[in-house]
Design a protein around this motif. Structure first.
Motif, PDB file in Angstrom:
ATOM      1  N   GLU A 107       0.314   4.259   1.051  1.00 19.48           N
ATOM      2  CA  GLU A 107       0.246   5.134   2.224  1.00 19.48           C
ATOM      3  C   GLU A 107       0.631   4.417   3.510  1.00 19.48           C
ATOM      4  O   GLU A 107       1.461   4.896   4.274  1.00 19.48           O
ATOM      5  CB  GLU A 107      -1.161   5.724   2.350  1.00 19.48           C
ATOM      6  CG  GLU A 107      -1.547   6.641   1.189  1.00 19.48           C
ATOM      7  CD  GLU A 107      -2.939   7.211   1.349  1.00 19.48           C
ATOM      8  OE1 GLU A 107      -3.588   6.911   2.381  1.00 19.48           O
ATOM      9  OE2 GLU A 107      -3.377   7.957   0.459  1.00 19.48           O
ATOM     10  N   THR A 108       0.022   3.287   3.765  1.00 18.36           N
ATOM     11  CA  THR A 108       0.259   2.590   5.036  1.00 18.36           C
ATOM     12  C   THR A 108       1.523   1.744   5.030  1.00 18.36           C
ATOM     13  O   THR A 108       2.082   1.456   6.086  1.00 18.36           O
ATOM     14  CB  THR A 108      -0.935   1.687   5.374  1.00 18.36           C
ATOM     15  OG1 THR A 108      -1.049   0.653   4.375  1.00 18.36           O
ATOM     16  CG2 THR A 108      -2.228   2.490   5.402  1.00 18.36           C
ATOM     17  N   HIS A 129       0.836  -1.192   0.000  1.00 19.78           N
ATOM     18  CA  HIS A 129       0.000   0.000   0.000  1.00 19.78           C
ATOM     19  C   HIS A 129       0.878   1.252   0.000  1.00 19.78           C
ATOM     20  O   HIS A 129       1.868   1.344   0.741  1.00 19.78           O
ATOM     21  CB  HIS A 129      -0.925   0.002   1.220  1.00 19.78           C
ATOM     22  CG  HIS A 129      -2.087   0.922   1.085  1.00 19.78           C
ATOM     23  ND1 HIS A 129      -1.999   2.277   1.339  1.00 19.78           N
ATOM     24  CD2 HIS A 129      -3.377   0.691   0.695  1.00 19.78           C
ATOM     25  CE1 HIS A 129      -3.169   2.840   1.130  1.00 19.78           C
ATOM     26  NE2 HIS A 129      -4.031   1.914   0.742  1.00 19.78           N
ATOM     27  N   LYS A 155       1.587  -1.314   4.325  1.00 19.80           N
ATOM     28  CA  LYS A 155       1.228  -2.705   4.586  1.00 19.80           C
ATOM     29  C   LYS A 155       1.235  -3.507   3.290  1.00 19.80           C
ATOM     30  O   LYS A 155       0.917  -2.983   2.217  1.00 19.80           O
ATOM     31  CB  LYS A 155      -0.144  -2.790   5.259  1.00 19.80           C
ATOM     32  CG  LYS A 155      -0.161  -2.225   6.670  1.00 19.80           C
ATOM     33  CD  LYS A 155      -1.509  -2.424   7.329  1.00 19.80           C
ATOM     34  CE  LYS A 155      -1.495  -1.906   8.763  1.00 19.80           C
ATOM     35  NZ  LYS A 155      -2.795  -2.112   9.441  1.00 19.80           N
ATOM     36  N   LYS A 179       5.014   0.510  17.005  1.00 16.91           N
ATOM     37  CA  LYS A 179       3.694   1.122  17.111  1.00 16.91           C
ATOM     38  C   LYS A 179       2.968   0.604  18.337  1.00 16.91           C
ATOM     39  O   LYS A 179       2.391   1.367  19.108  1.00 16.91           O
ATOM     40  CB  LYS A 179       2.884   0.806  15.847  1.00 16.91           C
ATOM     41  CG  LYS A 179       1.525   1.470  15.817  1.00 16.91           C
ATOM     42  CD  LYS A 179       0.823   1.147  14.518  1.00 16.91           C
ATOM     43  CE  LYS A 179      -0.568   1.777  14.469  1.00 16.91           C
ATOM     44  NZ  LYS A 179      -1.272   1.424  13.212  1.00 16.91           N
TER      45      LYS A 179
END
Length: 225
Positions: free
Chosen positions: A81-82, A79, A84, A167
């Motif tokens: 943006e993320t 992805h 992942k 995180k």
């Protein structure tokens, strides 16, 4: 003699040159006008980091045997943006999804015993519209492709690990810090309330004592007169 005439006429028809189509210059409009339709695959916000042809199997626990899910292209999509990464595989002819799940840091892939072109891994898969714990086996056309898949799969899983751990650790630390601050505030408030109550209790005792002493003195004065 009459029986040979159809054959003779047939031969003449075959030998006759075909008439060329005459171009009249007329334009025929299509009966139905088809409009272009944009098809969304759900992969528009992802970059392909692996794309290999393969055949996928899943282990059926109830039947205690491997069952084929389909032959097609397996992809690892990251992805934009993320960051992942998920594994997606579609059947080559029908484009039906036969595998769709995230590559998580807890996952490991291992070579299938006795077949160096195949490998195995566990995943919570969403291909059927709901999460299912699946044991997958994938087979490639060559040993090289299988090794490429395993190396990339493992590399992705390990690359997700620090981010997820950091995180989770940050979130846990933040939660603990917040709880500690709230607990400290509660303790301070309780201490202040206790101090105020103690002060008020002492002041009440002093007032009671002073009042009793005053009444005692008044009584002694009245009796002496």
């Amino acid at each position: 003699m009459a029986s040979k005439e159809p054959d003779h006429e047939h031969r003449e028809d075959e030998e006759a040159p075909a008439a060329e189509d005459e171009d009249t210059g007329a334009q025929v409009a299509p009966i139905v006008k088809l409009e272009e339709v944009a098809v969304s695959t759900g992969e528009e916000n992802e970059d392909t980091i692996l794309d290999l042809k393969s055949k996928l199997y899943r282990f059926d626990k109830e039947a205690n045997q491997w069952k084929e899910r389909g032959a097609g292209t397996v992809k690892l999509l990251k992805h934009k943006e993320t960051g992942k990464v998920r594994l997606v595989m579609r059947q080559s002819k029908t484009l039906k999804i036969c595998a769709n799940h995230l590559v998580l840091p807890t996952m490991t892939v291992q070579e299938h015993a006795g077949n160096d072109k195949s490998c195995l891994w566990h995943a919570s898969d969403f291909a059927d519209g709901e999460l299912k714990d699946e044991l997958f086996c994938i087979r490639f056309a060559s040993v090289e492709n299988c090794k490429t898949f395993m190396e990339m799969f493992q590399e992705v899983a390990e690359s997700q690990n620090p981010k997820e751990e950091n995180k989770d650790a940050s979130a846990a630390a933040e939660s603990l810090e917040k709880l500690s601050v709230e607990d400290k505030k509660a303790e301070d408030k309780a201490g202040e309330e206790k101090a105020v109550a103690t002060k008020e209790e002492k002041e009440t005792e002093v007032d009671t004592t002073e009042k009793a002493d005053s009444e005692k003195k008044d009584g002694e004065t009245a009796s002496s007169t």
